[in-house]
Scaffold this active site. Structure first.
Site, PDB file in Angstrom:
ATOM      1  N   GLU A  95       0.856   1.140  -4.250  1.00 56.25           N
ATOM      2  CA  GLU A  95       0.614   0.729  -2.870  1.00 56.25           C
ATOM      3  C   GLU A  95       1.233  -0.645  -2.595  1.00 56.25           C
ATOM      4  OE1 GLU A  95      -3.316   2.833  -4.116  1.00 56.25           O
ATOM      5  OE2 GLU A  95      -1.658   1.769  -5.067  1.00 56.25           O
ATOM      6  N   ASP A 155      -0.822   7.222  -0.885  1.00 54.82           N
ATOM      7  CA  ASP A 155      -0.415   6.219   0.104  1.00 54.82           C
ATOM      8  C   ASP A 155       0.710   5.339  -0.431  1.00 54.82           C
ATOM      9  OD1 ASP A 155      -2.270   5.241  -1.721  1.00 54.82           O
ATOM     10  OD2 ASP A 155      -3.171   3.829  -0.327  1.00 54.82           O
TER      11      ASP A 155
END
Length: 292
Positions: A95, A155
């Site tokens: 991330e 993500d």
């Protein structure tokens, strides 16, 4: 002593080489240098008591401080990673790597070394593939640059994929890295391993199998509709429209039923495959962790 004909020939040859290289060199210059001063949507709050120049300078100053503190050299030459500052054994997480790659691509122009930094961040991502697909990133590395378990964080992969689209828009894809093709490779892997093919909702990680208890769970912070529209355009895959539409539908259900006044959604949503008694709309269970 070199005669005039030889001197002319060498000068002509040098000019020809430079002329042939010019398009390649030009392609590496940022096409959208910071600041772009885009128009915000109506209703967006923007300071109106500070000049645009001061706002730009503040962003650039903060960027320089951020880059100096958080962009570190990898264990292998030519690689850089975004430092995971939280105490513990982690050196980098996907991330953070994705955030950093997006930031550096956006700041090109203000940062003359942005492309070199971006490519070094890209090489670190490529050096740490997940176990199941080389186009996705292992979600975390320890302080000795070793992958913790080889699984992904969805993500993080989506952030990296979007950064590659930004890099393509910024520098083109005719240099040493074909950013657009790398983005398309990532998007195909994300759709295959990190999007639920039954509900077209976002899976937490490619470590979650179809028979896992959390296969039908999703995290609301992973919903990035603007990114998904860019993914649809870059990949040509209409399934990204399904991801966008189904997640909006899911959010609307939770806002209407659980938070009609504030419009809040929970941090995690579980069992998105469940139905109401009437069978008309999804009725997932919700966790008790909420975010604005």
């Amino acid at each position: 002593m070199m005669n005039r004909r030889a001197m002319f020939y060498k000068a002509f040859l040098l000019a020809l080489i430079i002329a042939c290289m010019a398009p390649r060199l030009t392609a590496q210059q940022p096409l959208l240098p910071f600041p772009q001063h885009v128009h915000y949507y109506a209703g967006t709050i923007k300071p109106n008591h500070i000049s645009q120049q001061r706002l730009d300078n503040a962003v650039n100053t903060f960027y320089k401080a951020w880059k100096e503190r958080y962009i570190h050299n990898g264990c292998t030459g030519g690689q850089k990673y975004v430092w995971f500052e939280t105490p513990g054994n982690k050196q980098c997480v996907s991330e953070g790597q994705g955030y950093g790659m997006m930031i550096v691509a956006i700041m090109a122009g203000a940062d003359p070394s942005a492309k070199a930094t971006y490519d070094a961040l890209y090489r670190y991502y490529k050096a740490h593939p997940s176990k199941r697909d080389k186009h996705l990133m292992s979600w975390a590395q320890s302080k000795n640059c070793k992958d913790l378990d080889g699984s992904t964080a969805t993500d993080g992969d989506m952030d990296i994929a979007y950064s590659l689209l930004l890099a393509n828009a910024q520098w083109g894809s005719k240099g040493t890295v074909n950013y657009l093709q790398e983005a398309r490779n990532m998007l195909a892997a994300i759709m295959k391993q990190e999007i639920n093919p039954k509900t077209f909702t976002i899976i937490l990680s490619n470590a979650i199998e179809h028979d896992s208890g959390d296969y039908f769970d999703t995290r609301t912070s992973d919903f990035m509709p603007a990114d998904f529209r860019a993914f649809r355009k870059a990949s040509g895959d209409p399934d990204w429209d399904k991801v966008t539409d189904n997640t909006y539908r899911l959010f609307k259900y939770f806002q209407d039923v659980y938070s009609p006044d504030a419009g809040l959604v929970p941090d995690f949503i579980q069992q998105v495959d469940k139905k109401t008694r009437s069978g008309e709309s999804a009725l997932p269970r919700i966790s008790l962790r909420w975010r604005v």
